[in-house]
Design a protein around this motif. Sequence first.
Motif, PDB file in Angstrom:
ATOM      1  N   ARG A  35       0.892  -1.368  -0.041  1.00 12.83           N
ATOM      2  CA  ARG A  35      -0.011  -0.039  -0.595  1.00 12.83           C
ATOM      3  C   ARG A  35       1.010   1.371   0.182  1.00 12.83           C
ATOM      4  NH1 ARG A  35      -4.864  -2.562   4.173  1.00 12.83           N
ATOM      5  NH2 ARG A  35      -6.025  -2.901   1.916  1.00 12.83           N
ATOM      6  N   SER A  36       1.801   0.966   0.496  1.00 12.89           N
ATOM      7  CA  SER A  36       2.541   2.360   0.762  1.00 12.89           C
ATOM      8  C   SER A  36       4.085   2.640  -0.733  1.00 12.89           C
ATOM      9  CB  SER A  36       3.870   1.556   2.002  1.00 12.89           C
ATOM     10  OG  SER A  36       4.313   1.306   1.944  1.00 12.89           O
ATOM     11  N   ILE A  62      -4.413  -9.370 -13.854  1.00 14.96           N
ATOM     12  CA  ILE A  62      -4.185  -8.812 -12.710  1.00 14.96           C
ATOM     13  C   ILE A  62      -4.551  -9.563 -12.172  1.00 14.96           C
ATOM     14  CG2 ILE A  62      -5.851  -6.738 -11.864  1.00 14.96           C
ATOM     15  CD1 ILE A  62      -5.423  -5.099 -13.740  1.00 14.96           C
ATOM     16  N   ASP A  63      -4.248  -9.236 -10.218  1.00 15.97           N
ATOM     17  CA  ASP A  63      -4.598 -10.417  -9.279  1.00 15.97           C
ATOM     18  C   ASP A  63      -5.025  -9.974  -8.378  1.00 15.97           C
ATOM     19  OD1 ASP A  63      -3.626 -12.715 -10.979  1.00 15.97           O
ATOM     20  OD2 ASP A  63      -2.349 -12.273 -10.260  1.00 15.97           O
ATOM     21  N   ILE A  64      -5.761 -10.486  -7.440  1.00 12.99           N
ATOM     22  CA  ILE A  64      -6.229 -10.063  -6.246  1.00 12.99           C
ATOM     23  C   ILE A  64      -5.615 -10.472  -4.732  1.00 12.99           C
ATOM     24  CG2 ILE A  64      -8.113  -9.844  -4.399  1.00 12.99           C
ATOM     25  CD1 ILE A  64      -8.635  -8.818  -7.679  1.00 12.99           C
ATOM     26  N   ALA A  71      -9.839 -11.821   2.417  1.00 12.52           N
ATOM     27  CA  ALA A  71     -11.225 -10.442   2.110  1.00 12.52           C
ATOM     28  C   ALA A  71      -9.666  -9.724   1.440  1.00 12.52           C
ATOM     29  CB  ALA A  71     -11.564  -9.711   2.810  1.00 12.52           C
ATOM     30  N   PRO A  72     -10.818  -8.863   0.361  1.00 12.15           N
ATOM     31  CA  PRO A  72      -9.219  -8.278  -1.123  1.00 12.15           C
ATOM     32  C   PRO A  72      -9.071  -7.165  -0.355  1.00 12.15           C
ATOM     33  CG  PRO A  72     -11.701  -8.299  -1.531  1.00 12.15           C
ATOM     34  CD  PRO A  72     -12.110  -9.457  -0.240  1.00 12.15           C
ATOM     35  N   ALA A  73      -7.356  -7.238  -0.624  1.00 13.44           N
ATOM     36  CA  ALA A  73      -6.432  -5.947  -0.028  1.00 13.44           C
ATOM     37  C   ALA A  73      -6.797  -5.105  -0.842  1.00 13.44           C
ATOM     38  CB  ALA A  73      -5.978  -6.241   0.424  1.00 13.44           C
ATOM     39  N   MET A  74      -5.363  -5.965  -2.369  1.00 14.41           N
ATOM     40  CA  MET A  74      -6.023  -4.612  -3.705  1.00 14.41           C
ATOM     41  C   MET A  74      -5.300  -5.831  -4.288  1.00 14.41           C
ATOM     42  SD  MET A  74      -2.099  -4.278  -2.119  1.00 14.41           S
ATOM     43  CE  MET A  74      -2.432  -3.795  -0.717  1.00 14.41           C
ATOM     44  N   ALA A  75      -5.940  -5.083  -5.542  1.00 21.16           N
ATOM     45  CA  ALA A  75      -5.090  -5.697  -6.942  1.00 21.16           C
ATOM     46  C   ALA A  75      -4.156  -5.148  -7.886  1.00 21.16           C
ATOM     47  CB  ALA A  75      -6.836  -5.280  -7.974  1.00 21.16           C
ATOM     48  N   ASP A 136      -6.634  -0.373  -4.660  1.00 22.24           N
ATOM     49  CA  ASP A 136      -6.714  -0.759  -2.898  1.00 22.24           C
ATOM     50  C   ASP A 136      -7.761  -0.531  -2.782  1.00 22.24           C
ATOM     51  OD1 ASP A 136      -6.077  -0.803  -0.183  1.00 22.24           O
ATOM     52  OD2 ASP A 136      -4.607   0.717  -0.581  1.00 22.24           O
ATOM     53  N   PHE A 137      -8.165  -2.010  -2.223  1.00 19.94           N
ATOM     54  CA  PHE A 137      -9.829  -1.581  -1.977  1.00 19.94           C
ATOM     55  C   PHE A 137      -9.469  -1.508  -0.915  1.00 19.94           C
ATOM     56  CE2 PHE A 137      -8.935  -5.942  -4.573  1.00 19.94           C
ATOM     57  CZ  PHE A 137      -9.602  -5.010  -5.818  1.00 19.94           C
TER      58      PHE A 137
END
Length: 143
Positions: A35-36, A62-64, A71-75, A136-137
């Motif tokens: 994320r950072s 693109i993966d998850i 739980a999905p965090a990001m793609a 970023d979900f």
Amino acid sequence: MAFALDEALKRYPGAKTYKSGDSERLNREIIRLMRSGRKTATCAVPEEFADDPGSYPEVGRIDIALDWNGAPAMATRTLSLEEISFSQMDETRIPAQGEFEDLEDWRNGYRAYYQRQGSFDPDMIFIYERFEVVEDFAAEESR
């Protein structure tokens, strides 16, 4: 409310899911680094995909990325793939992985990780993957 996995998979048809790390603590740390923007590369061994060969990373797909609870965090999109042995890893590939100070730290970290799995071999081959975060979900949750 958390972003649902079925929503993420609808948004990114053909995406595979993956969970980083072998503990909740490590998974959280890797997601935080992604994320950072500090983590834009990772390593895995081909054997990790033996049960589901379709989950092997593909350039452009693109993966998850999932959190520890699934739980999905990001793609993420795979930008490049390279096979490299444990002993061939060099300092130039370390900074993009985010969580390591230098090559010695990387070797100690990956040796410990695969020893916990019971599969460390100094000649093991890694898939060095460079990726980018596409979405970023967590941003969805704040809307």
